[in-house]
Design an enzyme around this catalytic site. Structure first.
Site, short mmCIF file in Angstrom:
data_model
loop_
_atom_site.label_atom_id
_atom_site.label_comp_id
_atom_site.label_asym_id
_atom_site.label_seq_id
_atom_site.Cartn_x
_atom_site.Cartn_y
_atom_site.Cartn_z
N ASP A 194 34.32 30.95 32.59
CA ASP A 194 33.60 31.74 31.76
C ASP A 194 32.94 30.76 30.57
O ASP A 194 33.34 30.00 29.87
CB ASP A 194 34.28 32.51 30.14
CG ASP A 194 34.68 32.79 28.73
OD1 ASP A 194 32.95 33.62 29.51
OD2 ASP A 194 35.03 33.38 28.07
N ASP A 248 26.59 34.84 28.32
CA ASP A 248 27.90 34.54 28.48
C ASP A 248 28.04 35.57 29.71
O ASP A 248 28.39 36.64 29.72
CB ASP A 248 28.53 35.42 27.54
CG ASP A 248 30.09 35.34 27.45
OD1 ASP A 248 30.91 34.62 27.96
OD2 ASP A 248 30.60 36.78 26.61
#
Length: 419
Positions: free
Chosen positions: A121, A306
């Site tokens: 992530d 992201d």
């Protein structure tokens, strides 16, 4: 870059390009050595928590019961006093949206190795996995770290709490050997979660999270994983890259490359964008246009790249207007539906980054079951309202994260005809 030495060979004089020349032999040896410092991590594309809840018909009830601030009030007494992540509104700063995460990879911790499925992530910086001492229902259906079985385990003693928007977790700190593919990182700090109250964790396909943002974003004190890779010289270059497929039927479904980029997975030049705030991978976006006419973010605005969420998000007023422009209709739980019979006639949405246009067609920004890939989320920064470029955007573009020069690179991703 994987093909860098190949390009050197091609650009050399023809007189030394033959396979028996010393130049050629040394170049091939160098290519082999460089490839040893590049690690491919396969990523799997699996249904998100939100899609599972939707199919089960329980999404509305879940969203009602798991509003972030409500959850914080309900479980605040279970966390150490003063836990920063429980401040009301703190979830807006931790924008990792695991309800929509879809791409997972494998790591191992300890000696002998204990395997876990994690989300790589770029929207967070911490590494955590469930502990064998976890008391929550969610831990029973996931891999659990057994500290007592690892000969290289070091107890830390610190506690941590992390708010991921629609779910909190509480844990204790530890250090142990981490393996990502063939790479070994010694004494990696990580969190062992012992309390995961949110029902979202029960349905999650992943065990934990491996954050790849800057250290400033970490809730857990200590070096994030990629920083330790750099400190221990485990990778050749301070760069990692993501390739995300549009479907789960392609090969590869997704890939994280540590230590460089793979020119076989993208086409055209790389557009480099400087990082404007070293916490998230934050860049400056020039504007957003719908069919080249109606625009948002006209004076420029901050955006982050992201990999931890599948959505594209922006300020509420802008996103609601954008939903109208693409013909999306609201549901009673705040999602937006698109008429999939009209996809070919719906407008394109273009993001201008570094003077270059990144255009998504309706087929690309509309998700399965005809849901819009845009979502409203108000996140204020000192530079203005923040936009998130999640996987709806990143499946179309190969993304490169360069810690050496603090920049993000984007290029057109190559996809198979089946996608």
């Amino acid at each position: 870059m994987i093909l860098r030495v190949d390009n050197i060979i091609k650009s050399a004089p023809r007189s030394v390009q033959h396979t028996g020349s010393p130049f050629y032999i040394h170049a091939v040896i160098l290519l082999f050595v460089l490839k040893c410092f590049l690690l491919r991590v396969p990523l799997r594309r699996l249904p998100s928590i939100r899609s599972q809840l939707r199919v089960d018909g329980s999404l509305q009830e879940f969203l009602k019961d798991h509003h972030p601030d409500m959850l914080g009030r309900r479980y605040a007494q279970c966390y150490p006093p003063g836990t920063l992540s429980l401040r009301l509104g703190r979830y807006s700063e931790k924008i990792y949206n695991f309800m929509d995460a879809q791409y997972y990879g494998e790591i191992s911790l300890g000696n002998p190795e204990q395997n876990f499925s994690v989300i790589f992530d770029t929207g967070s910086s911490d590494l955590w996995v469930p502990s064998s001492y976890c008391v929550s229902q969610a831990c029973g259906s996931h891999g659990q770290f057994k500290a007592f079985e690892s000969t290289t385990f070091h107890h830390d003693g610190r506690r941590f709490g992390i708010n991921y928007g629609s779910g909190h977790l509480l844990g204790v700190m530890a250090r142990d050997t981490l393996k990502v593919g063939a790479l070994t990182i010694l004494n990696q700090e990580f969190g062992e979660s012992v309390y995961e109250p949110s029902a979202a964790f029960v349905m999650a396909k992943f065990d934990g999270v491996l954050g790849m943002a800057y250290p400033a974003l970490a809730e857990i004190l200590g070096n994030p994983v990629f920083d330790n890779m750099l400190a221990q010289k485990a990778v050749e270059e301070p760069v990692f890259s993501f390739y995300l497929s549009r479907t789960g039927d392609s090969s590869p479904e997704g890939e994280l490359l540590l230590g460089g980029t793979d020119e076989t997975l993208f086409t055209g030049p790389i557009n480099w964008l400087p990082v404007t705030a070293k916490a998230y991978w934050q860049i400056q976006m020039d504007s957003v246009a719908v069919q080249g006419v109606s625009s948002f973010c006209r004076q420029g605005c901050p955006a982050i790249v992201d990999t931890g969420t599948s959505l594209i998000t922006g300020p509420t007023n802008d996103i609601l207007h954008l939903q109208q422009l693409i013909g999306a209709s609201p549901t009673n739980i705040g999602e937006f539906l698109v008429d999939c019979a009209r996809l070919s006639s719906l407008p394109h949405v273009t993001f201008i980054l570094g003077g270059k246009e990144y255009t998504l067609t309706a087929e690309q920004y509309v998700r399965k079951l005809c849901f819009s890939g845009f979502h409203a989320m108000d996140i204020m920064t000192t530079q203005g309202p923040l936009w998130i470029l999640g996987d709806v955007f990143l499946t179309q573009f190969y993304s490169i994260f360069d810690r050496g020069q603090d920049r993000v690179g984007l290029a057109i991703a190559k996809h198979s005809s089946a996608e």
